[in-house]
Scaffold this active site. Structure first.
Site, short mmCIF file in Angstrom:
data_model
loop_
_atom_site.label_atom_id
_atom_site.label_comp_id
_atom_site.label_asym_id
_atom_site.label_seq_id
_atom_site.Cartn_x
_atom_site.Cartn_y
_atom_site.Cartn_z
N ASP A 61 0.81 -1.20 0.00
CA ASP A 61 0.00 0.00 0.00
C ASP A 61 0.85 1.26 0.00
OD1 ASP A 61 -2.20 1.78 0.41
OD2 ASP A 61 -1.76 1.73 2.57
N SER A 103 0.10 4.21 3.01
CA SER A 103 0.39 4.08 4.43
C SER A 103 1.84 3.61 4.58
CB SER A 103 -0.57 3.11 5.12
OG SER A 103 -0.37 1.78 4.65
N ASN A 112 3.17 1.60 7.62
CA ASN A 112 3.49 0.54 8.59
C ASN A 112 3.35 -0.83 7.97
OD1 ASN A 112 2.45 2.85 10.63
ND2 ASN A 112 3.81 1.42 11.71
N TRP A 114 2.25 -4.54 9.18
CA TRP A 114 1.65 -5.28 10.29
C TRP A 114 0.97 -6.55 9.81
CZ3 TRP A 114 -3.49 -6.42 10.36
CH2 TRP A 114 -4.37 -5.56 9.68
N ASP A 144 -2.15 6.10 -5.10
CA ASP A 144 -2.41 5.15 -4.01
C ASP A 144 -2.79 3.78 -4.54
OD1 ASP A 144 -2.96 3.95 -1.62
OD2 ASP A 144 -4.81 5.05 -1.24
N THR A 187 -6.20 1.93 -2.88
CA THR A 187 -7.58 2.40 -3.06
C THR A 187 -8.09 1.93 -4.41
OG1 THR A 187 -7.24 4.35 -1.66
CG2 THR A 187 -9.07 4.43 -3.20
#
Length: 398
Positions: free
Chosen positions: A79, A82, A84, A86, A283, A286
């Protein structure tokens, strides 16, 4: 003690195969309803309708990573909106973790405790967990001492139904959480760059599309062919030259991949971004195009209604984005979403929504644009490149 493991240096670009899971017509309708409901909530609160930058319920492309020693494999959304990384924790208490793979750090000899809390707000609710550090393998490249969020709480139906387990953020480190100037969390790409593991500090997306359902063929569940490349580009995935666009002057304040479009046209009409231009986030996470409500008030009627039976798609206008003087067109075959209906055929909907993404005037160039244009994200030069992506066929499900 920090575990140091040898990393494999990248002598050539690395390729990660991505899987595309297209939506059914009902899932498209549900997605539009969610966005419209948030728009109503924003109006009730006396502000422009606002949606969180990320709602991964609408994401469609994902690929594998490995975490730990020995490796534990997960599917993640790669992505660019963003920062991070996880995955679900073995200690996760949410129902979503019962339907996905979970990470057990006690079984990894390369794991190191961090202890900081990780809290990430999404459209479906707030996900929470803790940070650790471990070896992460992306496309066969071992990246040591990467910050990994082990999520303990994943509220919302989205995480139960998603085909992916977690998220790997590819935006800039200033939006990685938690914000800590003394010990910043670095996204995996930044760790690759710090350790000089990439031939070029860039990555590139090729988003393929699935064949549409017909009255005689079952709708596809997933399809292959999409690809993320680290350390360079794959020249077999595009034609012509790559046109590079410098990022906006306000990009460092936002941390997204942000360029300026000027102007925007529907057919031959210039309807937005005429003088100062419009900030546009590129992005990969999306699945639609997002246009600010004030601009969409003019753009939506100019595009017109999309017939659910897809009969007028070929008659809809071409959209045109201009970046640094170069025009990039987007035909209805890309911005109209096709999904399987209840009878096995195709149903069409507009893949554009008029919403505020939380920053005034912000547009989001999601997957419809990236499916037409092979997209390069260059960290060395802080620029974004577009080239015409190779298209395997003329009929596509987007």
């Amino acid at each position: 003690m920090r575990v140091i493991l040898p990393a494999v240096a990248a002598a050539a670009p690395l390729h990660v195969a991505l899987t595309h899971k297209p939506k059914t017509a009902q899932q498209h309708r549900d997605m539009v309803a969610r966005w419209q409901e948030r728009s109503k909530l924003g109006v009730q609160e006396g502000a422009n309708p606002v949606v969180p930058m990320k709602d991964f319920q609408d994401s469609e492309y994902y690929g594998p990573i490995q975490v730990g020693t020995p490796a534990q494999t997960f599917n993640v959304i790669y992505d660019t909106g963003s920062s991070n990384l996880w995955v679900p924790s073995k200690k996760c208490i949410s129902a979503a973790c019962k339907t996905h793979k979970t990470f057990d750090h006690t079984k990894s000899s390369s794991n190191r405790a961090d202890g900081r809390k990780l809290i990430l707000p999404y459209g479906s609710g707030v996900c929470a967990g803790v940070l650790t550090e471990d070896l992460v393998s992306v496309g066969g490249l071992g990246v040591k001492n990467v910050s990994v969020g082990e999520m303990i709480l994943e509220p919302g139906q989205v995480w139960q139904e998603s085909p992916f387990d977690g998220i790997l953020g590819l935006a800039y480190p200033m939006i990685a959480m938690p914000v800590d100037p003394t010990d910043p969390v670095l996204p995996p790409v930044d760790v690759m760059m710090k350790d000089k593991q990439l031939e070029k500090n860039q990555f590139a997306f090729y988003l393929a599309t699935c064949n549409p359902p017909t009255s005689t063929s079952a709708p596809v569940d997933t399809c292959d062919g999409s690809q993320l490349t680290f350390g360079g580009v794959d020249s077999s995935k595009f034609t012509g030259d790559i046109t590079y666009i410098k990022q906006s002057a306000v990009q460092p304040a936002l941390g997204y991949w942000l360029i300026t479009g000027k102007p925007f046209k529907v057919g031959t009409q210039e309807l937005a971004c005429k003088s100062l231009g419009c900030p546009m986030v590129v992005d990969s996470g999306t699945s639609i195009l997002v246009i600010p409500p004030n601009d969409f008030a003019n753009i939506g009627p100019a595009i017109g209604n999309v017939s659910t039976d897809c009969s007028n798609v070929k008659d809809l206008p071409t959209l045109s984005f201009t970046f640094q003087g170069t025009e990039f067109t987007l035909e209805p075959e890309f911005y109209v979403l096709r999904g399987a209906d209840d009878n096995g055929g195709s149903e069409c909907q507009l893949g554009i929504e008029g919403m505020s993404a939380g920053v005034p005037g912000l547009w989001i160039l999601g997957d419809p644009f990236l499916r037409k244009y092979y997209t390069v994200f260059d960290r060395d030069q802080d620029k974004v490149g577009f080239a015409l992506a190779t298209q395997p066929g003329s009929s596509v499900v987007v």
